[in-house]
Design an enzyme around this catalytic site. Sequence first.
Site, mmCIF file in Angstrom:
data_model
loop_
_atom_site.group_PDB
_atom_site.id
_atom_site.type_symbol
_atom_site.label_atom_id
_atom_site.label_comp_id
_atom_site.label_asym_id
_atom_site.label_seq_id
_atom_site.Cartn_x
_atom_site.Cartn_y
_atom_site.Cartn_z
ATOM 1 N N ASP A 52 28.165 17.396 -6.619
ATOM 2 C CA ASP A 52 28.828 18.563 -6.042
ATOM 3 C C ASP A 52 29.859 19.162 -6.988
ATOM 4 O OD1 ASP A 52 27.403 18.389 -3.653
ATOM 5 O OD2 ASP A 52 28.878 17.039 -2.732
ATOM 6 N N TYR A 110 28.457 4.385 -8.971
ATOM 7 C CA TYR A 110 29.476 5.430 -8.904
ATOM 8 C C TYR A 110 30.860 4.820 -9.081
ATOM 9 C CZ TYR A 110 26.392 9.137 -7.145
ATOM 10 O OH TYR A 110 25.421 10.103 -7.023
#
Length: 243
Positions: A52, A110
Amino acid sequence: MRNIMITIEYKGTNYCGWQIQNDRISIQQCIENAIYKITKEKVSITSSGRTDAGVHALGQVANFYTNSSINIKKIPEAINSKLPDDISIIDAKEVDNNFHARYSAKRKLYRYAILNSKYKRPIHNDFAYLVKYDLDINKMIQESKYLIGEHDFKGFMSSGSSVKTTIRTIYDIRLKKEEDLILLEIEGNGFLYNMVRIIAGTLVDIGRGKINRSLKEIIESKDRNKAGHTAASKGLFLKKVYY
């Protein structure tokens, strides 16, 4: 036709995210434009997953097909010469034509960075989520262990996703504090829309005492309203994709 796998590092601050959008600049658009300038081919690159707006990558992976005969060792430098300073190809490999950056991926890692400070820190401004509240790091570490394993993570997904299943497996989660930085690393076979950011926000809310229920209870509820807030995008990094 050659299938080229590239590993990409980027700072996502100035982009609308990975995916091409009509009215804003994306990471994908910049790389495709750079490849065109080098090969004179209009290629479509496929990533391991979309990031994003504001999200960064240390090891995003993508692939594209080309008829260009450019030496594989020269591809990163050639593409980088046409890219802005906040996007870089850090590796390139020629792979089997069946390789797909998204569908061939086995797991992802992540990292999420939390700046636990009473004051803003300019050096971390674009790369960490500022949390001014005192946080109980030991409680956050203890609760985070409930995430490991296969669970239905429906309660950790933002609306707007049309996935077939919300069941995911978390293989490992690490949470450590380095001075004012709290670093969360989470490795799994896949992640739902905003899942890592919701996990980070939930751990922050647990650490500050805003949420008193356990993470185990939140997971079992499958209720987004029982989890914490969605942490800011700028603290999130796609660190590595495994194949």
